[in-house]
Design a protein around this motif. Structure first.
Motif, short mmCIF file in Angstrom:
data_model
loop_
_atom_site.label_atom_id
_atom_site.label_comp_id
_atom_site.label_asym_id
_atom_site.label_seq_id
_atom_site.Cartn_x
_atom_site.Cartn_y
_atom_site.Cartn_z
N LEU A 100 36.50 41.27 30.62
CA LEU A 100 35.31 41.49 31.43
C LEU A 100 35.41 40.77 32.77
O LEU A 100 35.05 41.32 33.82
N VAL A 101 35.89 39.53 32.74
CA VAL A 101 36.04 38.76 33.98
C VAL A 101 37.07 39.42 34.89
O VAL A 101 36.83 39.59 36.09
N ILE A 102 38.20 39.81 34.33
CA ILE A 102 39.25 40.46 35.13
C ILE A 102 38.73 41.78 35.70
O ILE A 102 38.95 42.10 36.87
N GLY A 103 38.04 42.56 34.87
CA GLY A 103 37.51 43.84 35.33
C GLY A 103 36.47 43.68 36.42
O GLY A 103 36.44 44.47 37.38
N THR A 104 35.61 42.67 36.31
CA THR A 104 34.61 42.44 37.35
C THR A 104 35.26 42.08 38.68
O THR A 104 34.88 42.60 39.74
N MET A 312 53.55 45.50 31.02
CA MET A 312 52.78 44.88 32.10
C MET A 312 51.65 45.80 32.54
O MET A 312 51.33 45.90 33.73
N ALA A 313 51.02 46.50 31.60
CA ALA A 313 50.03 47.53 31.94
C ALA A 313 48.86 46.95 32.74
O ALA A 313 48.40 47.56 33.71
N LEU A 314 48.36 45.79 32.36
CA LEU A 314 47.23 45.19 33.08
C LEU A 314 47.62 44.87 34.51
O LEU A 314 46.89 45.21 35.46
N GLU A 372 48.89 39.30 32.52
CA GLU A 372 48.97 39.15 31.07
C GLU A 372 49.10 37.67 30.71
O GLU A 372 48.51 37.20 29.72
N TRP A 373 49.87 36.94 31.51
CA TRP A 373 50.06 35.51 31.28
C TRP A 373 48.74 34.75 31.46
O TRP A 373 48.36 33.91 30.64
N LEU A 374 48.01 35.07 32.54
CA LEU A 374 46.72 34.42 32.78
C LEU A 374 45.72 34.77 31.68
O LEU A 374 44.94 33.91 31.24
#
Length: 388
Positions: A100-104, A312-314, A372-374
């Motif tokens: 959610l945080v990444i998407g925002t 590494m999709a994200l 992905e690492w974060l």
């Protein structure tokens, strides 16, 4: 086929394939092509190819690759839940909070058409399905799609179809110009309003229910280990591939091609709108999983080429947004609404090849993608190893 790290190469390759399909659709809004009038489009180079390309994108790609991405999300959810020994529900909830945080951040800084916030929000409900059998998961997915179809059919007849539609359209019209000529702070402000527009549009078309249905189909597939080479279920995959590709394509063509304003055509188009994306998504997934169970030279080459991008999709999903706004928005590349759809397809193909090369090189040096690492760091509260 599983790699040494325990990852399933076919699943990663399928995720990379989905990332490419998503780019083919998203490039239309990043480039501005999706917002300009037909007269402006016709003046662009190679525009004579645009109409057939747009038609086949609507039939075979639009909404289908997001559905495939959602399917894979549900698969990964169940696969991770089976691997986590202690507190799988808590682990999953922490993952969804991070998403959610990444998407925002992605929605505000790069793309208001972000899908990660919706995934994070709907993903919270997946924790309730950890112990459910594959058949029940699939039945729940079908039920959600049926509810979606019934609701979309009766909503306009009850006067509920346009509760947020006018506001969504107004926000779109008022804020898209900032993308073509505004500064980056103005783009961020426009993204905030456009995010509201996208949210209202998705609620109106019941996207959350459709996404949740695909999550459940993916979780059911994971219960059966369909992405694993030695899991069997060949007949099931063949049946899904045939039904999904044949019936899904027929429904998608009916949705796009039918123009009569009759009760029957409205019903067929609604069935196509709701049913074609999941059917084609499952058809694509099944046929590729069947192909990648082989070990021929071409099979291994395609699978190996796509797998790093999927691992590494994200990172690659957000990288597409970051690069595209640098190329097309007025503040930097200033190519907004300057390329035809045919040219954009060529650009997308070259861009994705670059992403495949970048992903393969990155993963030879690092253990996973940077985002992905974060994300894993946020989940485990301990910094994971990045360098190999």
């Amino acid at each position: 086929m599983a790699s040494e790290s325990g990852r399933i190469d076919s699943l990663d390759a399928l995720r990379g394939f989905a990332i490419f399909g998503i780019l083919l659709i998203n490039i239309q809004v990043f480039s501005g092509w999706g917002f300009v009038a037909s007269e402006t489009r016709q003046a662009l180079a190679w525009s004579e190819w645009d109409e057939p390309i747009a038609t086949w994108l609507d039939i075979l790609v639009r909404a289908k690759f997001y559905s495939l991405f959602s399917l894979l999300f549900g698969y990964s959810f169940m696969m991770l839940a089976e691997r986590v020994q202690h507190g799988p529900v808590r682990y999953h909830l922490k993952r969804m909070l991070g998403l959610l945080v990444i998407g925002t951040a992605h929605s505000l800084l790069f793309s208001p058409w972000d899908i990660l916030m919706l995934y994070g929000a709907m993903g919270f409900f997946l924790g309730a399905f950890l112990s459910v059998r594959a058949s029940i998961l699939a039945a729940c997915g079908v039920a959600l799609l049926m509810i979606t179809g019934v609701a979309l059919w009766f909503a306009p007849r009850l006067g509920l179809a346009d509760l947020g539609g006018s506001l969504s359209l107004r926000l779109l019209q008022e804020n898209v110009p900032a993308l073509s000529g505004g500064s980056y702070p103005e783009v961020v402000e426009a993204n905030a309003y456009l995010s509201v527009s996208v949210f209202l549009d998705r609620i109106e078309h019941l996207r959350p229910l459709r996404v949740m249905a695909m999550f459940l189909f993916g979780a059911a597939a994971a219960r059966l280990h369909l992405a694993e080479r030695d899991s069997g279920h060949v007949r099931l995959l063949v049946a899904v591939a045939l039904a999904g590709l044949v019936l899904g394509t027929a429904l998608a063509m009916a949705e796009v091609k039918l123009t009569e304003d009759t009760l029957t055509s409205e019903m067929v188009k609604l069935v196509g709108e709701v049913g074609a994306p999941p059917m084609l998504a499952m058809g694509y997934g099944a046929i590729l999983l069947l192909w990648w169970r082989g070990n021929g030279l071409l099979t291994r080459a395609v699978r190996s080429a796509l797998a790093p991008t999927g691992r590494m999709a994200l990172t690659n999903y957000i990288l597409q947004s970051a690069i595209c706004i640098c190329v097309f928005y007025g503040m930097w590349g200033d190519r907004f609404a300057s390329l035809s759809l045919a040219a954009l397809m060529l650009f997308s193909g070259m861009f994705f090849v670059g992403q495949m090369i970048f992903s393969a090189v990155w993963l030879r040096i690092f253990t996973q993608g940077p985002l992905e690492w974060l994300w894993r760091w946020q989940i485990k509260r301990k910094r994971p190893r990045l360098l190999r």
